[in-house]
Scaffold this active site. Structure first.
Site, mmCIF file in Angstrom:
data_model
loop_
_atom_site.group_PDB
_atom_site.id
_atom_site.type_symbol
_atom_site.label_atom_id
_atom_site.label_comp_id
_atom_site.label_asym_id
_atom_site.label_seq_id
_atom_site.Cartn_x
_atom_site.Cartn_y
_atom_site.Cartn_z
ATOM 1 N N CYS A 150 -9.705 30.158 -21.243
ATOM 2 C CA CYS A 150 -9.326 28.712 -22.149
ATOM 3 C C CYS A 150 -7.806 30.164 -22.881
ATOM 4 O O CYS A 150 -8.568 30.728 -23.414
ATOM 5 C CB CYS A 150 -10.604 28.787 -22.581
ATOM 6 N N ARG A 161 -2.671 31.306 -18.207
ATOM 7 C CA ARG A 161 -3.919 31.886 -17.876
ATOM 8 C C ARG A 161 -4.309 31.128 -17.461
ATOM 9 O O ARG A 161 -5.748 31.604 -16.975
ATOM 10 C CB ARG A 161 -3.990 31.830 -19.553
ATOM 11 N N TRP A 207 -10.574 26.296 -19.106
ATOM 12 C CA TRP A 207 -11.252 26.823 -17.678
ATOM 13 C C TRP A 207 -12.098 26.814 -17.370
ATOM 14 O O TRP A 207 -13.189 26.900 -17.965
ATOM 15 C CB TRP A 207 -10.407 28.735 -17.330
ATOM 16 N N ASN A 265 -13.293 30.094 -26.856
ATOM 17 C CA ASN A 265 -12.831 30.332 -25.911
ATOM 18 C C ASN A 265 -14.086 31.857 -25.618
ATOM 19 O O ASN A 265 -13.901 32.152 -26.253
ATOM 20 C CB ASN A 265 -11.343 30.941 -25.493
ATOM 21 N N GLY A 266 -14.839 31.617 -24.209
ATOM 22 C CA GLY A 266 -15.565 32.350 -24.523
ATOM 23 C C GLY A 266 -16.898 31.917 -23.970
ATOM 24 O O GLY A 266 -16.366 30.363 -23.106
ATOM 25 N N GLU A 284 -4.317 45.131 -1.484
ATOM 26 C CA GLU A 284 -3.376 44.502 -2.736
ATOM 27 C C GLU A 284 -2.974 44.165 -1.910
ATOM 28 O O GLU A 284 -2.469 42.007 -2.672
ATOM 29 C CB GLU A 284 -2.301 45.493 -3.399
ATOM 30 N N LYS A 290 -3.064 39.520 -2.840
ATOM 31 C CA LYS A 290 -1.960 38.836 -3.125
ATOM 32 C C LYS A 290 -1.442 37.348 -2.254
ATOM 33 O O LYS A 290 -1.384 36.694 -2.679
ATOM 34 C CB LYS A 290 -0.159 39.625 -3.252
ATOM 35 N N GLU A 323 -4.557 35.208 -3.057
ATOM 36 C CA GLU A 323 -4.775 34.143 -4.171
ATOM 37 C C GLU A 323 -3.168 33.234 -4.546
ATOM 38 O O GLU A 323 -3.966 32.021 -4.977
ATOM 39 C CB GLU A 323 -4.532 34.874 -5.119
ATOM 40 N N HIS A 363 -14.103 49.984 14.380
ATOM 41 C CA HIS A 363 -16.070 50.097 14.115
ATOM 42 C C HIS A 363 -16.090 48.408 13.755
ATOM 43 O O HIS A 363 -16.660 48.415 13.231
ATOM 44 C CB HIS A 363 -16.112 50.682 12.516
ATOM 45 N N LYS A 404 -5.325 34.057 -15.731
ATOM 46 C CA LYS A 404 -4.219 35.238 -15.537
ATOM 47 C C LYS A 404 -5.179 36.597 -16.461
ATOM 48 O O LYS A 404 -5.465 36.904 -15.892
ATOM 49 C CB LYS A 404 -3.327 35.047 -16.935
#
Ligand code: AGP
Length: 609
Positions: free
Chosen positions: A2, A27, A74, A99-100, A482, A486, A489, A505, A604
Site C-alpha cells: 500500500c 510499490r 495491495w 498501510n500495514g 537469483e 527473476k 517473478e 539426487h 516492491k
C-alpha cells in the site's frame, strides 16, 4: 505494498495526490482511491485497478479540496475491489488511509458492530476509522480520538486521517510502516516514501516509530510514542524529481539493468584511501566493532537473501569468517541460538521489509550487540535501527524485480568481507586482490551489456516454455537462484535453481527437451565438476544454455548453446554473471507481454508480514 499520499495546502491538493500515487505505483497495488474535505464534507473516489482509472473517474466527475488523503491498496484482508479500496469512511465525516496490518481487527470489528457501526468492506482498516468516529461521538477532540484509537491497535500501521468538521488538520501517524512528512511553503504533505513528493518538495521529516503528527497549513506538531511534543529534524533530499523517471527506456527494469555500472561506481566512491578500504565506510565505530566480533549472521529476504548467500561463501572462503545466513521470516520465529559477539548483517534494498526489520529486532532481543545494515535507502527504518550502515548508492529502484540493488549489495558485501576478513587473517595480498577486482566490476558490466541483443534473441527459446531450470555451483549457485527468481517473478515461468551437484539426487528426473537448463559456468575451481553436470543433462536430451568464460574457447554442441562471457576473476564473477540472467528474464517477460515493472501479486516494498 500500500502507498499513502496526503496533503494540506492553500491550493487544490487533488492533482498533487494523483501525481504522488503514480509515483508510488512501483510499490505494487490493485486499487486506488482519494478523499478530500470541501465545505465541511468528505468527497471520495475509488477505483479497482490502476491509478489511471482513478484519474479518468476524477476527470469525469471532479472533486477538489485543500485537504485530502489518497491511497494505493495491495490487498491483504479482503479481495481487490472498489469496496475494499481506501480511503475508508465512518459517519460521513472521518476518512482514513492505512498501510500495514491490524492484528486485533476481528475483536474490534465485533465490538464496533455491537455499538451499531456498519461495515462496508472486508478490510482490517475499517475498524480504525469507526473507532476514531466512536471516540469523536464520545466528545473527544480529533487529535485525542486518533491517539486513543492507535493506542488500542495491535499490529503495524501508517495512517493518514481527515475529519470534515476539523478541515484545518491532517493527522499522520506510524508504527511499523513507513511514513514521511514533506515540508512545503505554506503546505505539508505525507507519503509512504519521498519519491511521491519530489515534485512538490525536497524537505522531509522522517517520523519515528510511534510518532503522531498534526499538520496544519502553517505548522506541524509531532507527539512521540510517550505523547510528548518533540521536534524532528528537516532533512534535505539530494534526489532529483527525474530520478524516478523512465527516460529513454521502455521499462524501469531495463533502465535499472543499464544503470548497474554507475550504481557500483557510486557504491565504491569515497570508501577507499590509496586503494585501502576504510573501516569508517561502515560507520563511526565500525573498526572497534569489527575488532570484537566472532562471527556474522546475515538476515534478508528474496533477492537480498540471495546476495547474502553469495556473501556467506565469500566470508568463509576469502575471509575465513564464520558466517550463517537465514531468511528473515524464518529467523524471527525460530528462537535461534546466537551469541552477543555476532555481527548481524541485514540486507535490504528498501530498508522497510517487515520481516527483515522484525528479524533484526529479534536478534537484538536475543542479546546481539552489533547490527550492520546494507541498504539502498538512507532514511529507511532498517538504517535507523542499525548502529553500522553501508549504503548502496544505486539510486531509486522502481522496477519490482530488483536488479541494480542486488549487484550493488554484492559489491557492498565484498567490501564488508574485506573489512571483517582482515581481522580473521585475510592476507594483505588477498585484500589487495579483492579491492583491485572490485574496481574492475563497472567496466566488466559494460562489456556484458553488449550481449543484450544476443540475449534478446535467446529469449525466444523461453517464450513458449512453462518451466526452466537454473544451475550453478559455489558462489554461482545463489546466482542461479537469483536468475530463477527473476524469470519467475516477471515472466511467470516456473523456474527452479539447484546447485549442479544436486542434479542426480532428484531434479535430473525433470530433464526433457521442453526444459531449458540455464547454467552459470565461470572459469573457477568448480568448472570441471560443472562440465560433468552439463554432460549429464545433455545426455538426457536437456536443452542447455551455458554462460561461460570466452577464454575457454568452448563452442556450441548439440543441445548446448554457449554464451561467451568476458574473462573475469572468480572473486567478482557472481556479480558479472548476474547481468545476463537479468537481461534474459527481462526479454522473456517482454515477449510474453507481462507487466514487467509491476508483476502481478507482487509489491516492491513488503512492509507487512
Ligand atoms: C526481488 O526481485 C524481489 N522483488 C524481492 O524478492 C525483494 O528482494 C524482497 O522483497 C526483499 O526486499 P528488500 O531488499 O527491499 O528488503
Amino acid at each position: 505494498m500500500c502507498g499513502i499520499v496526503a496533503g494540506i495546502a492553500q491550493r487544490n491538493v487533488v492533482p498533487i495526490l494523483l501525481e504522488g500515487l503514480k509515483r508510488l505505483e512501483y510499490r505494487g497495488y490493485d486499487s486506488a482511491g482519494l478523499a478530500v474535505v470541501n465545505d465541511k464534507q468528505i468527497f471520495r473516489k475509488r477505483e479497482l485497478g490502476k491509478v489511471k482509472g482513478l484519474e479518468t473517474l476524477l476527470s469525469q466527475d471532479p472533486i477538489k479540496g485543500h485537504l485530502g488523503i489518497a491511497h494505493t491498496r495491495w490487498a491483504t484482508h479482503g479481495k481487490p475491489s472498489t469496496e475494499n479500496a481506501h480511503p475508508h469512511i465512518s459517519q460521513d465525516n472521518v476518512a482514513v488511509v492505512h498501510n500495514g496490518i491490524i492484528e486485533n481487527h476481528e475483536q474490534l470489528r465485533t465490538e464496533l458492530k455491537q455499538y451499531g457501526f456498519r461495515f462496508t468492506s472486508e478490510t482490517d482498516t475499517e475498524v480504525i476509522v469507526h473507532k476514531i468516529a466512536e471516540f469523536l461521538q464520545n466528545g473527544l477532540s480529533f487529535v485525542q480520538a486518533v491517539k486513543n484509537t492507535v493506542a488500542i491497535l495491535n499490529g503495524a500501521y501508517a495512517l493518514g486521517v481527515i475529519y470534515s468538521l476539523d478541515p484545518d488538520s491532517l493527522i499522520a501517524c506510524r508504527r511499523g510502516s513507513p511514513l514521511v512528512i514533506g515540508v512545503g511553503i505554506g503546505e505539508f504533505f505525507i507519503a509512504s516514501d519521498i519519491a511521491a513528493l519530489l515534485p512538490v518538495t525536497r524537505r522531509f521529516i522522517f517520523l519515528e516509530e510511534g510518532d503522531l503528527a498534526v499538520l496544519k497549513i502553517d505548522a506541524v506538531v509531532i507527539y512521540d510514542k510517550n505523547d510528548a511534543i518533540v521536534s524532528r529534524p528537516i532533512v534535505e533530499s539530494q534526489l532529483k524529481a527525474d530520478a524516478v523517471e523512465k527516460g529513454q527506456y521502455r521499462h524501469y527494469m531495463l533502465k535499472e539493468i543499464y544503470e548497474q555500472s554507475w550504481a557500483i561506481s557510486e557504491t565504491l566512491e569515497g570508501r577507499f584511501l590509496d586503494k585501502q578500504l576504510l573501516d569508517s565506510a561502515f560507520g563511526h565505530n565500525a573498526g572497534l566493532v569489527f575488532d570484537q566480533i566472532k562471527s556474522v549472521q546475515i538476515l534478508a529476504c528474496g533477492t537480498s537473501y540471495h546476495a547474502g548467500l553469495v556473501a556467506r561463501y565469500w566470508f568463509e572462503t576469502l575471509g575465513r569468517v564464520p558466517c550463517n545466513i537465514e531468511v528473515a521470516s524464518e529467523f524471527r520465529y525460530r528462537n535461534p541460538v546466537i551469541t552477543p559477539d555476532t555481527l548481524v548483517v541485514t540486507i535490504s534494498q528498501s530498508g522497510e521489509t517487515a520481516d527483515t526489520l522484525a528479524a533484526l529486532l529479534e536478534a537484538k532481543r536475543l542479546g546481539v550487540k552489533h547490527a550492520l545494515a546494507i541498504c539502498n535507502v538512507p532514511e529507511s527504518s532498517l538504517v535507523r535501527a542499525s548502529d553500522l550502515v553501508l549504503l548502496t548508492r544505486a539510486g531509486p529502484e522502481i522496477g519490482v524485480a530488483s536488479t541494480k540493488a542486488f549487484t550493488s549489495q554484492l559489491v557492498a558485501l565484498l567490501m564488508l568481507v574485506v573489512a571483517v576478513g582482515r581481522r580473521f587473517g585475510m592476507s594483505p595480498a588477498l585484500e589487495q586482490e579483492v579491492v583491485s577486482e572490485l574496481f574492475t566490476v563497472p567496466g566488466n558490466i559494460e562489456k556484458v551489456l553488449k550481449l543484450d541483443a544476443s540475449i534478446e534473441l535467446l529469449s525466444q527459446r523461453f517464450a513458449d516454455k512453462h518451466n526452466a531450470l537454473f544451475l550453478g555451483r559455489g558462489t554461482h549457485y545463489p546466482i542461479a537462484l537469483e536468475g530463477a527468481l527473476k524469470l519467475k517473478e516477471i515472466s511467470y515461468i516456473h523456474a527452479e535453481a539447484y546447485p549442479a551437484g544436486e542434479l542426480k539426487h532428484g531434479p535430473l528426473a525433470l530433464i526433457d527437451a521442453e526444459m531449458p537448463v540455464v547454467t552459470v559456468a565461470p572459469n573457477d575451481y568448480l568448472l570441471e565438476k560443472l562440465k560433468s553436470n552439463i554432460q549429464e543433462v545433455s545426455a538426457r536430451g536437456g536443452q542447455l544454455i551455458v554462460f561461460m568464460d570466452e577464454a575457454l574457447g568452448e563452442s556450441d554442441e548439440e543441445n548446448i548453446q554457449i554464451i561467451k562471457m568476458p574473462s573475469v576473476s572468480h572473486i567478482i564473477s557472481p556479480i558479472i554473471y548476474t547481468i545476463p540472467l537479468q537481461l534474459l528474464a527481462y526479454h522473456v517477460a517482454v515477449l510474453k507481454g507481462t507487466d514487467v515493472d509491476q508483476p502481478r501479486n507482487l509489491a516492491k516494498s513488503v512492509t507487512v508480514e
